[in-house]
Motif scaffolding. Structure first.
Motif, mmCIF file in Angstrom:
data_model
loop_
_atom_site.group_PDB
_atom_site.id
_atom_site.type_symbol
_atom_site.label_atom_id
_atom_site.label_comp_id
_atom_site.label_asym_id
_atom_site.label_seq_id
_atom_site.Cartn_x
_atom_site.Cartn_y
_atom_site.Cartn_z
ATOM 1 N N LYS B 63 26.600 45.841 29.568
ATOM 2 C CA LYS B 63 27.273 45.833 28.266
ATOM 3 C C LYS B 63 27.721 47.233 27.880
ATOM 4 N N ARG B 64 27.114 48.239 28.522
ATOM 5 C CA ARG B 64 27.452 49.625 28.200
ATOM 6 C C ARG B 64 28.821 49.976 28.785
ATOM 7 N N ASP B 65 29.422 51.046 28.268
ATOM 8 C CA ASP B 65 30.746 51.447 28.749
ATOM 9 C C ASP B 65 30.675 52.008 30.156
ATOM 10 N N LYS B 66 29.616 52.739 30.424
ATOM 11 C CA LYS B 66 29.488 53.371 31.740
ATOM 12 C C LYS B 66 28.029 53.687 32.017
ATOM 13 N N PRO B 67 27.697 53.903 33.294
ATOM 14 C CA PRO B 67 26.314 54.261 33.614
ATOM 15 C C PRO B 67 25.975 55.668 33.105
#
Lengths: 142, 146
Positions: B63-67
């Motif tokens: 769900k996050r934009d990026k790691p």
């Protein structure tokens, strides 16, 4: 015979899952051993350092466990060496073309509901069940 | 540096999971596949535990934009159920059924210092390398991740 170990296996499985979640959270990568190893073979991929570190960690883990605890790690390879080597070549060729193995397809891919991974996992599981049946019960081997 | 360090620690968790679960033990894997003989259902619990944690964890992570340490998630995009996928999987399954070794199980087994594990991994790397050379020779695009 090997002992049925539901608790240890469930716990170990959960750790495998935890590592998959962490590698996605921090590196954005699938924790699949086939893909990780492929990038370490020549020509090595430019991001080989995290791959090498992951593999090194995985190799060191059982050494650490044996060093700091009384935990026994069962190991028995009942198959004659020539067959071990033949199976290594077969597995290497197979997982390269399938782009993944038990960790990549069976855990990571299935967890994100990938149809490819579901098909791959079903295929290699059935093939393994059939192979063991043929070797042990039709050919009487190993 | 940070990426490498974290990957090493995550690899430790992976290897510990493999070792404690029994996946590093070829005899145990073979017995899981031996429904008609000395069946050991343990590996179903390995897969169950791993899938449960990964499926739940991925839901939050993706769900996050990026790691945390990289610019983007590297996720496989192919959706094709093609011959390399299914044929390669079938071949892998046959090899797995012969020896009880799979790539993720065999790498931590190296740490146990067992000759059979080293022989398997050496042959497996040769197999991956040969398969990749064949594919390059055929002029096809190589895919690398699951």
């Amino acid at each position: 015979m090997t002992e049925f170990t539901p608790v240890a296996s469930l716990f170990g499985g959960a750790l495998i899952g935890l590592s998959a979640v962490l590698l996605m959270a921090f590196h954005g990568r699938i924790a699949g051993m086939t893909g990780i190893l492929s990038g370490l073979l020549p020509p090595m991929s430019s991001d080989w350092t995290w791959r090498a570190a992951f593999v090194a960690g995985a190799i060191v883990a059982p050494i650490l466990i044996l060093g700091v605890s009384e935990t026994a790690i069962g190991y028995d390879s009942p198959v004659p060496m020539p067959w071990v080597i033949a199976s290594g070549l077969i597995v290497g060729g197979g997982v390269y073309f399938s782009s993944g193995c038990t960790s990549g397809h069976g855990v990571c891919g299935m967890a994100r509901l990938s149809l490819r991974s579901l098909a791959a996992t079903a295929t290699f599981m059935v093939a393994a069940f059939l192979t063991v049946f043929v070797i042990r019960h039709l050919l009487g081997g190993f | 540096m940070q990426r490498t360090l974290f990957a090493g620690m995550i690899g430790l968790v992976f290897g510990a999971g493999i070792a404690l679960s029994g996946m590093a033990n070829p005899a145990k894997v073979l017995n899981f596949f031996d429904l008609a003989g000395t069946w050991d259902p343990s590996l179903a619990f390995v897969m169950g535990g791993a899938l449960l944690v990964t499926a739940i964890g991925y839901r939050f992570v993706l769900k996050r934009d990026k790691p945390v340490l990289e610019a983007r998630f590297h996720l496989p995009t192919s959706r094709k159920l093609d011959l390399p996928l299914l044929g390669g999987s079938a071949v892998f399954g046959v090899g797995w059924g012969i020896s009880g070794f799979c790539p993720g199980g065999a790498i931590p087994a190296l740490g146990l210092g067992e000759v059979s594990a080293w022989a398997f991994v050496g042959a497996m790397l040769a197999g991956i390398f040969a398969a990749r050379s064949i594919r390059f020779a055929l002029g096809q695009r190589a895919t690398q991740n699951a």
